[in-house]
Design a protein around this motif. Structure first.
Motif, PDB file in Angstrom:
ATOM      1  N   VAL A  84       0.849  -1.193   0.000  1.00 33.12           N
ATOM      2  CA  VAL A  84       0.000   0.000   0.000  1.00 33.12           C
ATOM      3  C   VAL A  84       0.883   1.241   0.000  1.00 33.12           C
ATOM      4  CG1 VAL A  84      -1.961  -1.093   1.161  1.00 33.12           C
ATOM      5  CG2 VAL A  84      -0.152  -0.056   2.532  1.00 33.12           C
ATOM      6  N   GLY A  85       0.291   2.376  -0.358  1.00 29.48           N
ATOM      7  CA  GLY A  85       1.052   3.615  -0.405  1.00 29.48           C
ATOM      8  C   GLY A  85       1.640   4.003   0.931  1.00 29.48           C
ATOM      9  N   ALA A  86       0.950   3.670   2.033  1.00 35.93           N
ATOM     10  CA  ALA A  86       1.441   4.007   3.373  1.00 35.93           C
ATOM     11  C   ALA A  86       2.763   3.338   3.689  1.00 35.93           C
ATOM     12  CB  ALA A  86       0.398   3.621   4.423  1.00 35.93           C
ATOM     13  N   SER A  87       3.141   2.335   2.899  1.00 32.11           N
ATOM     14  CA  SER A  87       4.397   1.610   3.103  1.00 32.11           C
ATOM     15  C   SER A  87       5.614   2.528   3.060  1.00 32.11           C
ATOM     16  CB  SER A  87       4.526   0.524   2.035  1.00 32.11           C
ATOM     17  OG  SER A  87       5.663  -0.254   2.207  1.00 32.11           O
ATOM     18  N   TYR A  88       5.464   3.696   2.436  1.00 32.89           N
ATOM     19  CA  TYR A  88       6.576   4.646   2.318  1.00 32.89           C
ATOM     20  C   TYR A  88       6.717   5.574   3.522  1.00 32.89           C
ATOM     21  CZ  TYR A  88       7.510   3.575  -2.610  1.00 32.89           C
ATOM     22  OH  TYR A  88       7.857   2.957  -3.784  1.00 32.89           O
ATOM     23  N   GLN A  89       5.871   5.415   4.541  1.00 33.04           N
ATOM     24  CA  GLN A  89       5.885   6.367   5.662  1.00 33.04           C
ATOM     25  C   GLN A  89       7.262   6.516   6.293  1.00 33.04           C
ATOM     26  OE1 GLN A  89       3.067   8.266   7.064  1.00 33.04           O
ATOM     27  NE2 GLN A  89       4.900   9.295   7.851  1.00 33.04           N
ATOM     28  N   PHE A  90       7.964   5.428   6.511  1.00 29.72           N
ATOM     29  CA  PHE A  90       9.263   5.496   7.190  1.00 29.72           C
ATOM     30  C   PHE A  90      10.277   6.260   6.353  1.00 29.72           C
ATOM     31  CE2 PHE A  90       7.696   1.000   8.164  1.00 29.72           C
ATOM     32  CZ  PHE A  90       6.844   1.449   9.171  1.00 29.72           C
ATOM     33  N   THR A  91      10.218   6.085   5.037  1.00 31.04           N
ATOM     34  CA  THR A  91      11.121   6.816   4.143  1.00 31.04           C
ATOM     35  C   THR A  91      10.760   8.292   4.102  1.00 31.04           C
ATOM     36  OG1 THR A  91      11.424   4.825   2.798  1.00 31.04           O
ATOM     37  CG2 THR A  91      12.023   6.926   1.795  1.00 31.04           C
TER      38      THR A  91
ATOM     39  N   LEU B 166       2.537  -0.813  10.278  1.00 29.86           N
ATOM     40  CA  LEU B 166       2.205  -1.256   8.920  1.00 29.86           C
ATOM     41  C   LEU B 166       0.963  -2.137   8.905  1.00 29.86           C
ATOM     42  CD1 LEU B 166       5.732  -2.113   7.473  1.00 29.86           C
ATOM     43  CD2 LEU B 166       4.176  -0.351   6.611  1.00 29.86           C
ATOM     44  N   ALA B 167       0.833  -2.999   9.906  1.00 30.69           N
ATOM     45  CA  ALA B 167      -0.308  -3.911   9.954  1.00 30.69           C
ATOM     46  C   ALA B 167      -1.626  -3.156   9.941  1.00 30.69           C
ATOM     47  CB  ALA B 167      -0.217  -4.802  11.193  1.00 30.69           C
ATOM     48  N   GLY B 168      -1.663  -2.002  10.582  1.00 33.00           N
ATOM     49  CA  GLY B 168      -2.881  -1.201  10.619  1.00 33.00           C
ATOM     50  C   GLY B 168      -3.230  -0.562   9.291  1.00 33.00           C
ATOM     51  N   HIS B 169      -2.282  -0.505   8.377  1.00 37.93           N
ATOM     52  CA  HIS B 169      -2.531   0.050   7.041  1.00 37.93           C
ATOM     53  C   HIS B 169      -2.596  -1.045   5.981  1.00 37.93           C
ATOM     54  CE1 HIS B 169      -1.985   4.313   8.161  1.00 37.93           C
ATOM     55  NE2 HIS B 169      -1.140   3.832   9.055  1.00 37.93           N
ATOM     56  N   TRP B 170      -2.029  -2.171   6.281  1.00 42.71           N
ATOM     57  CA  TRP B 170      -1.927  -3.284   5.340  1.00 42.71           C
ATOM     58  C   TRP B 170      -3.145  -4.197   5.404  1.00 42.71           C
ATOM     59  CZ3 TRP B 170       0.256  -8.619   5.431  1.00 42.71           C
ATOM     60  CH2 TRP B 170       0.823  -8.990   4.210  1.00 42.71           C
ATOM     61  N   ALA B 171      -3.897  -4.121   6.519  1.00 52.14           N
ATOM     62  CA  ALA B 171      -5.034  -5.013   6.737  1.00 52.14           C
ATOM     63  C   ALA B 171      -6.106  -4.279   7.550  1.00 52.14           C
ATOM     64  CB  ALA B 171      -4.583  -6.284   7.462  1.00 52.14           C
ATOM     65  N   ARG B 172      -7.323  -4.846   7.530  1.00 46.72           N
ATOM     66  CA  ARG B 172      -8.453  -4.303   8.272  1.00 46.72           C
ATOM     67  C   ARG B 172      -9.303  -5.460   8.796  1.00 46.72           C
ATOM     68  NH1 ARG B 172      -6.144  -0.161   7.849  1.00 46.72           N
ATOM     69  NH2 ARG B 172      -6.874   1.914   7.234  1.00 46.72           N
ATOM     70  N   PRO B 173      -9.984  -5.274   9.943  1.00 49.84           N
ATOM     71  CA  PRO B 173     -10.886  -6.329  10.418  1.00 49.84           C
ATOM     72  C   PRO B 173     -12.152  -6.393   9.570  1.00 49.84           C
ATOM     73  CG  PRO B 173     -10.950  -4.429  11.884  1.00 49.84           C
ATOM     74  CD  PRO B 173      -9.875  -4.150  10.880  1.00 49.84           C
ATOM     75  N   ASN B 174     -12.618  -7.619   9.283  1.00 51.18           N
ATOM     76  CA  ASN B 174     -13.859  -7.790   8.537  1.00 51.18           C
ATOM     77  C   ASN B 174     -15.042  -7.869   9.502  1.00 51.18           C
ATOM     78  OD1 ASN B 174     -13.793 -10.392   9.619  1.00 51.18           O
ATOM     79  ND2 ASN B 174     -13.066 -11.334   7.718  1.00 51.18           N
ATOM     80  N   ALA B 175     -16.222  -8.186   8.980  1.00 45.30           N
ATOM     81  CA  ALA B 175     -17.427  -8.203   9.805  1.00 45.30           C
ATOM     82  C   ALA B 175     -17.349  -9.254  10.909  1.00 45.30           C
ATOM     83  CB  ALA B 175     -18.645  -8.461   8.923  1.00 45.30           C
TER      84      ALA B 175
ATOM     85  N   ILE C  24      -6.069  -8.846   4.641  1.00 44.40           N
ATOM     86  CA  ILE C  24      -5.124  -8.037   3.879  1.00 44.40           C
ATOM     87  C   ILE C  24      -5.890  -7.185   2.878  1.00 44.40           C
ATOM     88  CG2 ILE C  24      -3.215  -8.125   2.231  1.00 44.40           C
ATOM     89  CD1 ILE C  24      -2.405 -10.789   3.595  1.00 44.40           C
ATOM     90  N   LEU C  25      -5.499  -5.927   2.745  1.00 45.18           N
ATOM     91  CA  LEU C  25      -6.159  -5.023   1.802  1.00 45.18           C
ATOM     92  C   LEU C  25      -5.605  -5.234   0.400  1.00 45.18           C
ATOM     93  CD1 LEU C  25      -6.347  -1.802   4.006  1.00 45.18           C
ATOM     94  CD2 LEU C  25      -8.198  -3.387   3.439  1.00 45.18           C
ATOM     95  N   GLY C  26      -5.848  -6.434  -0.110  1.00 49.85           N
ATOM     96  CA  GLY C  26      -5.427  -6.786  -1.459  1.00 49.85           C
ATOM     97  C   GLY C  26      -6.432  -7.748  -2.053  1.00 49.85           C
ATOM     98  N   ASP C  27      -6.757  -7.570  -3.312  1.00 50.21           N
ATOM     99  CA  ASP C  27      -7.731  -8.412  -3.997  1.00 50.21           C
ATOM    100  C   ASP C  27      -7.077  -9.754  -4.344  1.00 50.21           C
ATOM    101  OD1 ASP C  27      -9.598  -9.578  -5.682  1.00 50.21           O
ATOM    102  OD2 ASP C  27      -9.938  -7.762  -6.858  1.00 50.21           O
ATOM    103  N   PRO C  28      -7.705 -10.887  -3.988  1.00 42.78           N
ATOM    104  CA  PRO C  28      -7.136 -12.196  -4.360  1.00 42.78           C
ATOM    105  C   PRO C  28      -6.916 -12.358  -5.861  1.00 42.78           C
ATOM    106  CG  PRO C  28      -8.900 -12.478  -2.754  1.00 42.78           C
ATOM    107  CD  PRO C  28      -8.916 -11.028  -3.161  1.00 42.78           C
TER     108      PRO C  28
END
Length: 302
Positions: free
Chosen positions: A44-51, A193-202, A208-212
């Motif tokens: 995700v785009g947030a992956s660049y935060q540390f840089t 990163l986990a908080g931006h890379w994934a979200r809880p479902n119902a 993971i915030l990625g389409d299979p």
């Protein structure tokens, strides 16, 4: 948990039947060229935060979430076409940096997009930093029948529910997964990163915030001859940055080597390489200060 020194702002842009999410840092206007950061596959785009936090200069920075990743949403699809990333980037630049030659950084898949786009629209790129965007091994036309069959079979598998991404019981579970993949990643950064890379479902499971559908192999073979023609048309200076761990060799063994990649880079008119020590493929997580220094020094050159 890691505390971001330069918090980002989220914006959504309706575009190509999608709601495209972009993350913004710095002012909305700056005397420096806009810096656009392209993330890799299953990132995700947030992956660049540390840089971004390690950059010394204040400038306008934009990082999109590619289609099917992060917070970018749209109608369900059952496969992705690489060329769409080029069109998405072009329209994003038309909206956020119209008429401007931008500075472009891409990691992994994002680095491959950056290199291709710089050959398609050379006038839009002032300088380009490619972080481990190596391209793929060369292919032969004889591989096409088997590749098309593989593509069809994987689409069937997706629709049968056989290509789901793994779920996790908590944010901590996601962080542990990230740290297992990348042993150099510290726990505080992994939790962030986990908080931006994934979200809880119902059901409370973290997804993971990625389409299979991204797991489906491209129907088209990677055409080295086409890639080199695009490389030849890049007019911007290019800095190709590699990690010391040689992830390319780990992935492909003797099918595709760093020596072959360096040979490909000879087709780029103005290109040099740099190596980040004590780093693997996610070098912007492993050594963000060093990566930021390389980017900033390169972008600041006359």
């Amino acid at each position: 948990m890691y505390q971001a020194l330069k918090p980002s702002r989220s914006r959504m842009l309706p575009m190509r039947h999608l709601n495209y999410h972009t993350r913004h840092w710095g002012p909305d206007s700056s005397p420096l060229p806009t810096l656009v950061l392209l993330h890799g596959w299953m990132d995700v785009g947030a992956s660049y935060q540390f840089t971004v936090d390690a950059l010394a200069q204040e400038r306008r920075i934009i990082a999109p979430d590619w289609r099917g990743f992060g917070l970018t949403t749209g109608a369900p699809v059952d496969h992705y076409v690489f060329a769409d990333y080029l069109a998405d980037l072009d329209l994003l630049l038309d909206h956020y940096a119209p008429g401007e030659a931008i500075d472009l950084v891409g990691h992994s898949m994002g680095g491959n997009v950056a290199m291709m786009y710089a050959g398609v629209r050379p006038e839009r790129i002032r300088r380009l930093v490619n972080l481990e965007g190596f391209g793929l091994p060369a292919t032969r036309p004889a591989q096409a029948p088997r590749r098309y069959a593989q593509w069809i079979d994987e689409i069937k598998q997706l629709h049968a529910g056989g290509l789901e991404l793994k779920h996790y019981d908590s944010q901590d579970g996601v962080a542990r997964r990230l740290m297992k993949t990348n042993p150099r990643l510290s726990e505080d950064k992994a939790q962030w990163l986990a908080g931006h890379w994934a979200r809880p479902n119902a059901q409370g499971r973290w997804e993971i915030l990625g389409d299979p559908a991204h797991k489906i192999t491209s129907a088209q073979l990677y055409r080295l001859d086409e890639a080199l023609e695009l490389y030849k048309r890049i007019t911007a200076p290019v800095l190709s940055v590699e990690a010391s761990d040689d992830s390319l060799g780990q992935w492909w063994k003797d099918r595709y080597t760093l020596d072959e990649y360096h040979q490909r880079l000879t087709h780029v008119a103005h290109c040099r390489t740099a190596v980040v020590q004590d780093a693997a493929h996610m070098l912007h997580h492993d050594q963000p200060a060093r990566v930021a220094q390389l980017i900033e020094t390169f972008l600041d050159e006359a």
